[in-house]
Design an enzyme around this catalytic site. Structure first.
Site, PDB file in Angstrom:
ATOM      1  CB  CYS A 142     -19.871  31.686 -29.928  1.00 32.76           C
ATOM      2  SG  CYS A 142     -21.589  31.139 -30.190  1.00 32.76           S
ATOM      3  CG  HIS A 234     -21.855  34.231 -26.129  1.00 31.94           C
ATOM      4  ND1 HIS A 234     -20.943  34.780 -27.002  1.00 31.94           N
ATOM      5  CD2 HIS A 234     -22.729  33.519 -26.883  1.00 31.94           C
ATOM      6  CE1 HIS A 234     -21.254  34.440 -28.247  1.00 31.94           C
ATOM      7  NE2 HIS A 234     -22.327  33.668 -28.197  1.00 31.94           N
ATOM      8  CD  GLU A 236     -18.503  36.714 -25.218  1.00 31.97           C
ATOM      9  OE1 GLU A 236     -19.131  36.714 -26.299  1.00 31.97           O
ATOM     10  OE2 GLU A 236     -18.216  35.663 -24.606  1.00 31.97           O
TER      11      GLU A 236
END
Length: 322
Positions: A142, A234, A236
């Site tokens: 990011c 994202h 994750e």
């Protein structure tokens, strides 16, 4: 193989309960194997949540990983207990003489600022240059990815009128890429940002785009020259991370003067009382597993040679880069 974590790190118990293989230092030292040394430069305010997210993905790979948590030397965390930072984190100045097989530079909630206005930009610039001599492969996430692509290639981030927030479909632009091994032609990925990187500007810099969305733009970019990949979204994130952000924004009652919107394509029937299904978890594990695999296949066995020589076991050739 497990990920190697201190037993007192909160992620150790969290991941153990989830069935992720974790190992304490004593047991790991008895294995006749060199673990991959991976650092996380954690710029996120919720340090423990971010530790858990990345450790979970790396702990699912078949290789032993020794994790080092890194923070900026001068910047002080405000949302994480000081004793946690003291016990588990090392400043960049403390690790700058070490070599790492991999480094993750996380996002940071400062995207409204110009890069040069970030208080720790000078040190971060030093870290990004340092990766070229002391890190075999770097993964910018990011804002961290945006910072790296700007630092190395001058590609700018552009501020948006509305926040990109939700679960968006992405297309696989390069199925042959080793980083996308096992990926579907299309997949969903969580997005939460007020800025964007533009496809034409990335292509003008000569960088291959691996994942792209017609709605939110480029998502994954490879930078072979700098042994790096950049993801602007994202993978994750936990199942409820976007929900947490939505509720936080509601409580703050104002986000940069804009009306607070539901994350798109996220809550079932757009009902925030319903638990959102996780539709990106498998691709998250694939991406980080592929990154770890590429490090394993190409990093020197002797860590002192990182930044000097790359041994590619796939072709059995040595490329001297000094």
């Amino acid at each position: 193989m497990p990920i190697r974590l201190p037993r007192s790190l909160p992620a150790y118990d969290v991941l153990s309960r989830e069935g992720v293989m974790v190992m304490g230092r004593s047991a790991a030292d008895h294995q006749d194997i060199r673990p991959l040394r991976i650092g996380i430069l954690n710029l996120m305010p919720k340090k423990i949540q971010t530790e858990n997210q990345f450790a979970r993905l790396m702990g699912a790979t078949p290789l032993q990983i020794e994790l080092t948590l890194i923070r900026m030397s001068e910047h002080q965390a405000r949302n994480t207990a000081a004793d946690h930072m003291t016990e588990f984190y090392r400043t960049f100045q403390e690790v700058k003489d070490q070599k790492f097989d991999g480094l993750i530079i996380t996002g940071a909630p400062i995207e409204h600022l110009d890069f040069e206005d970030v208080t720790y930009w000078n040190e971060l610039s030093e870290i990004m240059d340092w990766t070229q001599t002391n890190v075999h492969s770097t993964f910018g996430v990011c804002w961290g990815g945006m910072a790296m692509i700007n630092h190395f290639h001058g590609v700018r981030k552009h501020v948006l009128d509305e926040k990109l927030f939700g679960l968006y479909r992405h297309m696989n632009f390069d199925p042959q890429s080793p980083y996308l091994r096992g990926f579907s032609d299309e997949m969903s990925m969580p997005v939460s940002r007020w800025t964007e990187m533009r496809k034409d500007e990335i292509e003008a810099a000569g960088l291959p785009i691996l994942l792209h969305s017609n709605e939110v733009g480029p998502a994954l970019v490879e930078d072979p020259e700098h042994r790096a990949i950049y993801v602007f979204n994202h993978f994750e994130y936990d199942s409820d991370t976007l929900a947490q952000e939505y509720r936080r924004d509601l409580e703050s009652n104002q986000v940069q003067g804009a009306e607070i919107q539901l994350p798109v394509n996220y809550f079932p029937s757009d009902d925030p009382t319903k638990a959102p299904p996780n539709t990106w978890r498998s691709h998250a594990h694939l991406l980080y597993g592929n990154w770890i695999s590429e490090i394993y296949l190409t990093t020197p066995y002797n860590v002192d040679e990182i930044g000097l020589k790359t041994t590619d076991l796939r072709t059995n050739t040595d490329d001297v880069t000094e």
